[in-house]
Design an enzyme around this catalytic site. Structure first.
Site, PDB file in Angstrom:
ATOM      1  N   SER A  84     -24.183 -11.446  -7.463  1.00 53.47           N
ATOM      2  CA  SER A  84     -24.398 -10.241  -6.683  1.00 53.47           C
ATOM      3  C   SER A  84     -23.145  -9.375  -6.852  1.00 53.47           C
ATOM      4  CB  SER A  84     -24.617 -10.710  -5.250  1.00 53.47           C
ATOM      5  OG  SER A  84     -24.648  -9.646  -4.416  1.00 53.47           O
ATOM      6  N   LYS A 118     -26.974   2.360 -10.047  1.00 59.72           N
ATOM      7  CA  LYS A 118     -27.419   1.106  -9.421  1.00 59.72           C
ATOM      8  C   LYS A 118     -28.875   1.300  -9.001  1.00 59.72           C
ATOM      9  CE  LYS A 118     -26.076  -2.365  -6.022  1.00 59.72           C
ATOM     10  NZ  LYS A 118     -27.314  -2.498  -5.277  1.00 59.72           N
ATOM     11  N   GLU A 176     -33.263  -4.692 -13.693  1.00 59.23           N
ATOM     12  CA  GLU A 176     -33.923  -4.319 -12.444  1.00 59.23           C
ATOM     13  C   GLU A 176     -35.321  -3.790 -12.757  1.00 59.23           C
ATOM     14  OE1 GLU A 176     -31.812  -4.987 -10.026  1.00 59.23           O
ATOM     15  OE2 GLU A 176     -32.460  -3.885  -8.232  1.00 59.23           O
ATOM     16  N   CYS A 414     -42.014  34.016  25.648  1.00 61.72           N
ATOM     17  CA  CYS A 414     -42.599  35.117  26.428  1.00 61.72           C
ATOM     18  C   CYS A 414     -43.475  34.641  27.575  1.00 61.72           C
ATOM     19  CB  CYS A 414     -43.378  36.054  25.508  1.00 61.72           C
ATOM     20  SG  CYS A 414     -44.918  35.317  24.919  1.00 61.72           S
TER      21      CYS A 414
END
Ligand code: IVH
Length: 672
Positions: A84, A118, A176, A414
């Site tokens: 990691s 990434k 990935e 208003c």
């Protein structure tokens, strides 16, 4: 009948062709043939294989999708653990990272880093043996993952067989898998139209799709992959730099990210970070930061790894695009067409690097859809320049004293009645409502409309409150004497405002139409109207049919325009504005400037907001020639997503490169 050997050769030829075109399309982002031609090759191969089942092989491009669902995914133990990354959240963290490295390596020289986006997807390992894809696995806990071979085989950008012959006999590639945004949006839109469950984001959708037991389901989700490193390598040596390994992976047909660059030192890394952060929204995939990796493999080895993260790499994360805050109050605002909009006032929270305290909730349907109550904890999303939005409510955190949000019965400006027309709640008082008037004038003066410098929200408010103006036309009757009476308005500011008003009178027809604030008529519809009618009178006399003949105007918008023009007050406003001196040049029949005359342009990669043919035709309409390859004579290369070799070549030749956004700006600027 043809000889078996000839058929086998033809089958191999077709497979070779299909693999080659898959590579050009997915890895290089530079398709050489059309989708239809590709489909024809694919069909021819399928037909031959159907006639000769004995010639079907596992790595044939027709064999991506198996038809037998699994009952479960088996476990895979990674031969080398999948690591990691440590995180950096600001520039200082990156400076510290480089310092740790130079100290450990006992060097005073700057380090070269491979800098990469990434990718926000799912980490996957692919095992190739003798060039054949034999296994795909998830990262899992880094040591043990799940076997998803059947699933990864369906991903078209993952080769079933590597190209060339110089690959290691065993090669584990890591990367990935992600869901391209365009495909994700298409899938979610389809699911929504069928009333089916939608996915929260592309990452979850990619993870869910990869773990399908029936790979046919995975095949329907158009997933893709970027490879970013190798794991196990046996049988030959890879180059000595990470960036060279990435290039090598590419020659073997694996898809790598085209934005990878080698930069020097923490400073180089930070400028890469900035560049990608600015580029982020134009990509067809989600990224959550960038990764810096020591480029020299010998230095990586010397630095080594800690328990789960290498010392030679770090992820510099982008500021999160989501934040949690508390809804303090909901206020209602009236817009220029009378629509009442609920606005959430939230505890200030930093999202996407910006502090947010107000978020529009659009309408009461949205409030109901979110099941929102005052006091709730809310998730706020803000991406790029897009306006922030409340995406969900943390219902289990709802306090006991949470309060229901009710649409007021009277207009906040208003006090007239509010009526609800389907989704939209409206003040019934029309132009007599001060709130609506202010908004109409503010819109009139805004940058894309008449662009009256210095006339912002506060000043409009003051002018209306002092009863100096009621409509945009009254702006042009203002005098210096009236203006200097206003609070915080000196003689200089008054002069400036009067000059800005005078300046704004010279405008374009499109801006003028847009400035009227006709419901549903945004900047681009205003431009279509101006191009079509060219002059005011034909527009004023137009019918619903005339309007509908304009390509981007449908029945609803046409009706709104006619209704606006038939209204007597509006008619008077237009008269008064023209009488007050607003004018524009009537454009002759539109002839495009040949601003790109004599230039040669190349398109590469995938464009997301227009087709390649459209881009080509529009560039040609400005005089450009479009070429298929890059040379020193090329004027400019437009690089879409996943641009490959043409982009690299342009960079090495010093040819200028444009993004899709820049191309669009150029086309719009020259009306192409
Ligand atoms: S390198 C030892 N490069 O980020 C290096 N990872 O937090 C391991 N990721 O699990 C990873 N893009 O899923 C690397 N260009 C990239 C990446 C990347 C996305 C993911 C990957 C990893 C996680 C680390």
């Amino acid at each position: 009948m043809a000889r078996q050997a000839d058929i086998a050769a033809e089958i191999e030829r077709l497979r070779g062709g299909i693999n080659h075109h898959n590579y050009s399309y997915h890895s290089l982002g530079a398709p050489e043939i059309s989708d239809a031609e590709f489909d024809a090759l694919f069909r021819a191969l399928k037909a031959l294989e159907a006639e000769h089942p004995e010639l079907v092989s596992e790595d044939s491009p027709t064999q991506r999708v198996g038809s037998t669902p699994l009952t479960s995914h088996s476990q895979v133990t990674h031969e080398l653990p999948m690591l990691s990354l440590d995180n950096a959240f600001d520039e200082q963290d990156v400076v510290d990272f480089e310092k740790r490295i130079t100290t450990r390596l006992k060097t005073s020289e700057s380090i070269e880093f491979a800098c990469e986006p990434k990718i926000d997807g799912v980490a996957v390992s692919l095992m190739y043996e003798d060039g054949k894809l034999v296994r795909g696995a998830t990262r899992g806990d880094g040591t043990t993952g799940e076997d998803i071979t059947q699933n990864v085989r369906t991903i078209e950008s993952i080769p079933l067989r590597l190209r060339g012959d110089d690959y290691p006999s065993r090669l584990e590639v890591r990367g990935e898998v992600y869901f391209p945004r365009s495909a994700f949006n298409r899938m979610n839109a389809l699911a929504e139209s069928k009333g089916e469950r939608t996915f929260a984001n592309p990452r979850n959708a990619a993870a869910g799709s990869l773990r399908q037991l029936d790979a046919r389901q995975t095949a329907e989700r158009k997933l893709s992959m970027f490879c970013y490193s190798v794991g196990l390598v046996e049988g030959s040596q890879l180059p000595g730099r990470h960036s060279e390994i990435i290039s090598r992976l590419k020659t073997w047909g694996l898809r790598t990210n085209p934005l990878i660059e080698v930069r020097t030192g923490a400073e180089g890394c930070s400028s890469f970070f900035e560049g990608i952060l600015n580029h982020r929204e134009s990509l067809d995939y989600d990224i959550d930061g960038v990764v810096f990796k020591v480029d020299r493999m010998d230095l990586q080895a010397e630095l080594g790894v800690l328990t789960r993260t290498p010392r030679w790499a770090i992820a510099h994360k982008f500021p999160p695009e989501e934040g949690i805050s508390t809804l303090r109050e909901v206020e209602f605002q009236v817009g220029r067409t009378g629509a009442i909009t609920p606005v959430a006032r939230v505890e200030p929270v930093k999202v996407g690097g910006v502090t947010i305290s107000n978020v529009t909730l659009h309408n009461m349907d949205e409030v109901e859809r979110l099941n929102l109550m005052v006091g709730d904890s809310v998730v706020i999303h803000r991406a790029g320049d897009v306006i922030p939005k409340v995406v969900s409510v943390l219902v289990n955190k709802r306090p006991e004293n949470a309060r229901k949000i009710v649409l007021p019965t009277a207009c906040p400006a208003c006090r007239s009645d509010i009526v609800r027309e389907e989704v939209i709640a409206k003040c019934i008082n029309g132009r007599r409502c001060r709130g609506q008037r202010k908004e109409a004038i503010r819109h009139f003066a805004s940058r894309l409309a008449m662009d009256i410098e210095g006339l912002g929200e506060k000043l409009v408010e003051q002018l209306v409150e002092a009863s100096l103006i009621e409509t945009p036309a009254d702006l042009f009757g203002l005098t210096k004497e009236q203006l200097v009476e206003l609070e915080r308005m000196g003689a200089r500011s008054a002069d400036n405002l009067l000059a800005a008003l005078e300046n704004s009178k010279e405008t374009t027809f499109a801006r003028f139409i847009y400035s009227l604030g006709i419901e549903e008529v945004g900047e681009s519809t205003a431009k279509s109207l101006a191009d079509h009618f060219r002059e005011l009178e034909p527009l004023r006399n137009s019918t619903i049919d005339d309007l509908q003949s304009i390509s981007d105007i449908g029945p609803i918008v046409a009706e709104k325009i006619v209704r606006y023009l038939q209204d007597e007050d509006n008619d008077q406003l237009i008269e008064a504005l023209v009488a007050g001196g607003i004018h524009w040049e009537v454009e002759a029949e539109r002839e495009l400037d040949q601003v790109l005359e004599g230039q040669t342009w190349v398109l590469t990669g995938t464009l997301s907001s227009l087709t390649r043919n459209e881009a080509k035709a529009r560039l040609q309409s400005l005089g450009a020639k479009i070429a298929g390859s890059v040379s020193a004579k090329t004027t400019c290369v437009v690089a879409g997503d996943a641009a490959g070799s043409k982009l690299t070549k342009a960079q090495s030749l010093g040819v200028s490169v444009m993004t899709e956004d820049e191309l669009l700006q150029l086309l719009v600027k020259h009306n192409a």
